[in-house]
Scaffold this motif. Sequence first.
Motif, mmCIF file in Angstrom:
data_model
loop_
_atom_site.group_PDB
_atom_site.id
_atom_site.type_symbol
_atom_site.label_atom_id
_atom_site.label_comp_id
_atom_site.label_asym_id
_atom_site.label_seq_id
_atom_site.Cartn_x
_atom_site.Cartn_y
_atom_site.Cartn_z
ATOM 1 N N ARG A 67 21.892 -6.549 -4.965
ATOM 2 C CA ARG A 67 21.970 -5.090 -4.862
ATOM 3 C C ARG A 67 22.197 -4.412 -6.212
ATOM 4 N NH1 ARG A 67 27.318 -3.902 -1.304
ATOM 5 N NH2 ARG A 67 28.860 -4.678 -2.758
ATOM 6 N N MET A 68 22.442 -5.201 -7.276
ATOM 7 C CA MET A 68 22.535 -4.627 -8.620
ATOM 8 C C MET A 68 21.266 -4.895 -9.426
ATOM 9 S SD MET A 68 23.925 -2.803 -10.884
ATOM 10 C CE MET A 68 25.634 -2.377 -10.663
ATOM 11 N N LEU A 69 20.374 -5.710 -8.895
ATOM 12 C CA LEU A 69 19.122 -6.008 -9.599
ATOM 13 C C LEU A 69 18.065 -4.948 -9.293
ATOM 14 C CD1 LEU A 69 18.869 -9.850 -8.986
ATOM 15 C CD2 LEU A 69 19.519 -8.698 -11.105
ATOM 16 N N PRO A 70 17.101 -4.787 -10.203
ATOM 17 C CA PRO A 70 15.980 -3.880 -9.904
ATOM 18 C C PRO A 70 15.282 -4.306 -8.614
ATOM 19 C CG PRO A 70 15.955 -4.517 -12.209
ATOM 20 C CD PRO A 70 16.999 -5.369 -11.532
ATOM 21 N N GLN A 71 14.764 -3.328 -7.899
ATOM 22 C CA GLN A 71 14.090 -3.571 -6.625
ATOM 23 C C GLN A 71 13.027 -4.653 -6.769
ATOM 24 O OE1 GLN A 71 15.436 -1.709 -4.281
ATOM 25 N NE2 GLN A 71 14.286 -2.548 -2.576
ATOM 26 N N GLY A 72 13.022 -5.626 -5.859
ATOM 27 C CA GLY A 72 11.990 -6.646 -5.846
ATOM 28 C C GLY A 72 12.345 -7.929 -6.577
ATOM 29 N N TRP A 73 13.435 -7.940 -7.345
ATOM 30 C CA TRP A 73 13.834 -9.166 -8.047
ATOM 31 C C TRP A 73 14.460 -10.101 -7.047
ATOM 32 C CZ3 TRP A 73 15.745 -9.319 -13.652
ATOM 33 C CH2 TRP A 73 14.897 -8.573 -14.447
ATOM 34 N N LEU A 74 14.313 -11.376 -7.250
ATOM 35 C CA LEU A 74 14.911 -12.415 -6.399
ATOM 36 C C LEU A 74 14.641 -12.125 -4.934
ATOM 37 C CD1 LEU A 74 18.408 -12.897 -8.066
ATOM 38 C CD2 LEU A 74 16.408 -14.312 -8.352
ATOM 39 N N ASN A 75 13.533 -12.447 -4.448
ATOM 40 C CA ASN A 75 13.029 -12.127 -3.132
ATOM 41 C C ASN A 75 14.067 -11.649 -2.115
ATOM 42 O OD1 ASN A 75 10.491 -12.735 -3.987
ATOM 43 N ND2 ASN A 75 10.674 -14.884 -3.401
ATOM 44 N N ALA A 76 15.307 -12.094 -2.208
ATOM 45 C CA ALA A 76 16.337 -11.679 -1.266
ATOM 46 C C ALA A 76 16.576 -10.189 -1.295
ATOM 47 C CB ALA A 76 17.645 -12.422 -1.552
ATOM 48 N N SER A 77 16.284 -9.534 -2.434
ATOM 49 C CA SER A 77 16.505 -8.096 -2.513
ATOM 50 C C SER A 77 15.569 -7.347 -1.577
ATOM 51 C CB SER A 77 16.371 -7.599 -3.948
ATOM 52 O OG SER A 77 15.051 -7.765 -4.393
ATOM 53 N N GLN A 78 14.447 -7.967 -1.210
ATOM 54 C CA GLN A 78 13.537 -7.343 -0.255
ATOM 55 C C GLN A 78 14.218 -7.227 1.101
ATOM 56 O OE1 GLN A 78 10.716 -5.986 -1.190
ATOM 57 N NE2 GLN A 78 10.967 -6.767 -3.263
ATOM 58 N N LYS A 79 14.965 -8.260 1.503
ATOM 59 C CA LYS A 79 15.681 -8.224 2.776
ATOM 60 C C LYS A 79 16.761 -7.153 2.749
ATOM 61 C CE LYS A 79 15.267 -13.189 3.080
ATOM 62 N NZ LYS A 79 16.040 -14.402 2.917
ATOM 63 N N ASP A 80 17.364 -7.006 1.575
ATOM 64 C CA ASP A 80 18.440 -6.039 1.386
ATOM 65 C C ASP A 80 17.991 -4.614 1.680
ATOM 66 O OD1 ASP A 80 21.002 -6.557 0.751
ATOM 67 O OD2 ASP A 80 20.800 -6.098 -1.378
ATOM 68 N N SER A 81 16.818 -4.276 1.236
ATOM 69 C CA SER A 81 16.363 -2.896 1.328
ATOM 70 C C SER A 81 15.759 -2.562 2.681
ATOM 71 C CB SER A 81 15.353 -2.599 0.218
ATOM 72 O OG SER A 81 14.241 -3.463 0.344
ATOM 73 N N ALA A 82 15.572 -3.576 3.514
ATOM 74 C CA ALA A 82 14.976 -3.332 4.833
ATOM 75 C C ALA A 82 15.942 -2.636 5.766
ATOM 76 C CB ALA A 82 14.528 -4.656 5.430
#
Length: 192
Positions: free
Chosen positions: A177-192
């Motif tokens: 949640r501190m990385l730019p959007q799309g970094w470390l595929n897990a951030s995609q789940k975060d934003s859903a």
Amino acid sequence: MSLKNTAQRWGSVSKSLHWLIALLILALGIVGLTMGEFPKTPKYFWIYTMHKSIGISVLVLVAVRLAWRLYAGAPEPVPGTPGWQERIASATHWALYVLMFAIPLAGWLYDSASGLRPFKLFGLVEMPKLVAPSEQLSQVSHAIHEWGFWALILLVLAHAGAAFYHHIHQRDATLTRMLPQGWLNASQKDSA
């Protein structure tokens, strides 16, 4: 992507300030650790002035970042995070802020107390002296500047280590949640 922080993620302003300040501190640390090795040529004094100028810039950016955090808040801890980890994380964050203020202020105080001629911020604006020349204050402020840097390094390593621990072992969104959007595929789940 929101500019402001949400309950689940840091906003783009917080992320941008976080990574810009981290990058500038890394550059300052590298230059600061190697500055004494340079021959005393005009290039040395230019590097020294840039170190001071970027240090003052970090001071301003940290003030902006703290004001933004107070205005925009911070995400809630990731669900399932034990209370003791929340308390350590909070204490670590505030200690990082203290050091990010103290180190450049101590450097500016050291510059002032050393009796050197005033430096110009990026060669443009003459920076005021904070105090009159003082050998004792010069030594104390230099020690705070130097030892504060090493304390900052230890805290940053602990901070980054904890983020990676959460990402790798606990598999939660603390890091993403501190990385730019799309970094470390897990951030995609975060934003859903």
